[in-house]
Design a protein around this motif. Structure first.
Motif, PDB file in Angstrom:
ATOM      1  N   GLU A 183       1.120  -0.345   0.408  1.00  0.00           N
ATOM      2  CA  GLU A 183      -0.060  -0.050  -0.057  1.00  0.00           C
ATOM      3  C   GLU A 183       0.814   1.154   0.141  1.00  0.00           C
ATOM      4  OE1 GLU A 183      -3.080  -0.268   3.050  1.00  0.00           O
ATOM      5  OE2 GLU A 183      -3.043  -2.082   2.447  1.00  0.00           O
ATOM      6  N   ALA A 184       1.327   1.912  -1.338  1.00  0.00           N
ATOM      7  CA  ALA A 184       1.763   2.978  -1.303  1.00  0.00           C
ATOM      8  C   ALA A 184       1.590   3.782  -2.366  1.00  0.00           C
ATOM      9  CB  ALA A 184       3.232   2.920  -2.026  1.00  0.00           C
ATOM     10  N   ASP A 226       3.268  -4.698   8.731  1.00  0.00           N
ATOM     11  CA  ASP A 226       3.387  -3.959   9.483  1.00  0.00           C
ATOM     12  C   ASP A 226       4.831  -2.319   9.221  1.00  0.00           C
ATOM     13  OD1 ASP A 226       1.437  -5.133  11.016  1.00  0.00           O
ATOM     14  OD2 ASP A 226       2.887  -6.102  11.638  1.00  0.00           O
ATOM     15  N   ARG A 227       5.629  -3.184   8.490  1.00  0.00           N
ATOM     16  CA  ARG A 227       6.700  -2.056   7.631  1.00  0.00           C
ATOM     17  C   ARG A 227       5.924  -0.622   7.360  1.00  0.00           C
ATOM     18  NH1 ARG A 227      11.774  -4.681   7.633  1.00  0.00           N
ATOM     19  NH2 ARG A 227      11.707  -6.724   8.162  1.00  0.00           N
ATOM     20  N   VAL A 228       7.159   0.287   7.830  1.00  0.00           N
ATOM     21  CA  VAL A 228       6.070   1.245   6.981  1.00  0.00           C
ATOM     22  C   VAL A 228       7.569   2.390   6.811  1.00  0.00           C
ATOM     23  CG1 VAL A 228       5.271   4.420   7.217  1.00  0.00           C
ATOM     24  CG2 VAL A 228       4.323   1.467   8.469  1.00  0.00           C
ATOM     25  N   THR A 241      13.893   3.552   3.325  1.00  0.00           N
ATOM     26  CA  THR A 241      14.280   4.186   5.057  1.00  0.00           C
ATOM     27  C   THR A 241      12.629   3.651   5.740  1.00  0.00           C
ATOM     28  OG1 THR A 241      11.835   6.043   3.358  1.00  0.00           O
ATOM     29  CG2 THR A 241      14.843   6.002   2.991  1.00  0.00           C
ATOM     30  N   GLY A 242      12.731   3.800   6.727  1.00  0.00           N
ATOM     31  CA  GLY A 242      12.024   3.686   7.532  1.00  0.00           C
ATOM     32  C   GLY A 242      12.311   2.311   7.665  1.00  0.00           C
ATOM     33  N   ILE A 268      16.054  -3.348   2.176  1.00  0.00           N
ATOM     34  CA  ILE A 268      15.331  -3.948   1.631  1.00  0.00           C
ATOM     35  C   ILE A 268      15.999  -4.135  -0.259  1.00  0.00           C
ATOM     36  CG2 ILE A 268      13.599  -1.898   0.076  1.00  0.00           C
ATOM     37  CD1 ILE A 268      11.772  -3.552   0.398  1.00  0.00           C
ATOM     38  N   LYS A 269      15.415  -5.400  -0.443  1.00  0.00           N
ATOM     39  CA  LYS A 269      16.609  -5.534  -1.520  1.00  0.00           C
ATOM     40  C   LYS A 269      15.305  -6.669  -2.745  1.00  0.00           C
ATOM     41  CE  LYS A 269      18.600  -9.620   0.512  1.00  0.00           C
ATOM     42  NZ  LYS A 269      20.173 -10.193   0.252  1.00  0.00           N
ATOM     43  N   GLY A 270      15.087  -6.380  -3.319  1.00  0.00           N
ATOM     44  CA  GLY A 270      14.121  -7.066  -4.459  1.00  0.00           C
ATOM     45  C   GLY A 270      14.315  -6.902  -5.641  1.00  0.00           C
ATOM     46  N   HIS A 271      13.325  -7.790  -7.188  1.00  0.00           N
ATOM     47  CA  HIS A 271      13.621  -7.588  -8.151  1.00  0.00           C
ATOM     48  C   HIS A 271      12.268  -7.928  -8.587  1.00  0.00           C
ATOM     49  CE1 HIS A 271      14.171 -11.974  -7.864  1.00  0.00           C
ATOM     50  NE2 HIS A 271      13.684 -12.141  -8.638  1.00  0.00           N
ATOM     51  N   GLY A 272      11.631  -7.751  -9.625  1.00  0.00           N
ATOM     52  CA  GLY A 272      10.203  -7.814 -10.366  1.00  0.00           C
ATOM     53  C   GLY A 272       9.826  -7.822 -11.672  1.00  0.00           C
TER      54      GLY A 272
END
Length: 117
Positions: free
Chosen positions: A25-26, A56-58, A86-87, A92-96
């Motif tokens: 949700e962003a 729960d991460r923001v 941030t926060g 975070i790392k990733g791809h898609g």
């Protein structure tokens, strides 16, 4: 959307905002540089800054897009920019990948595989 076309080079710079709903949700700000040649395909690269929540991460992070658009269909690969979290998204790392169509409801589908260090 804010677009600027350089008539000399054919490069188009766009600034867009996106809303993510679902597991992520962003809101985001996306800046893109594209070129449409004579083949009917537009190739683009872009950076997108997302702020919001996953579970729960923001926090926020940046996605790098590399893709193309043809006949109203857009496909791009995504990579989380290392060190951009941030926060609660620090590490975070990733791809898609993402797909989007101008036909129908203009909704996109995003698949992002991510983890935290």
């Amino acid at each position: 959307m804010d677009e600027k076309l350089d008539l000399t080079t054919g490069l188009r710079r766009s600034k867009l905002t996106h809303l993510y709903l679902g597991d992520i949700e962003a809101e985001s700000r996306f800046e893109c540089l594209a070129f449409a040649g004579t083949t009917g395909t537009s190739n683009f690269v872009g950076l997108e800054y997302l702020t919001g929540k996953i579970g729960d991460r923001v926090g926020g992070f940046i996605l790098q897009h590399i893709g193309s658009m043809k006949s109203g269909q857009s496909i791009s690969t995504l990579n989380v920019v290392s060190g951009s979290g941030t926060g609660d998204f620090t590490g975070i790392k990733g791809h898609g990948r993402t797909t989007w169509s101008t036909t129908g409801n203009d909704a996109s589908q995003v698949l992002l595989e991510y983890s935290f260090e």
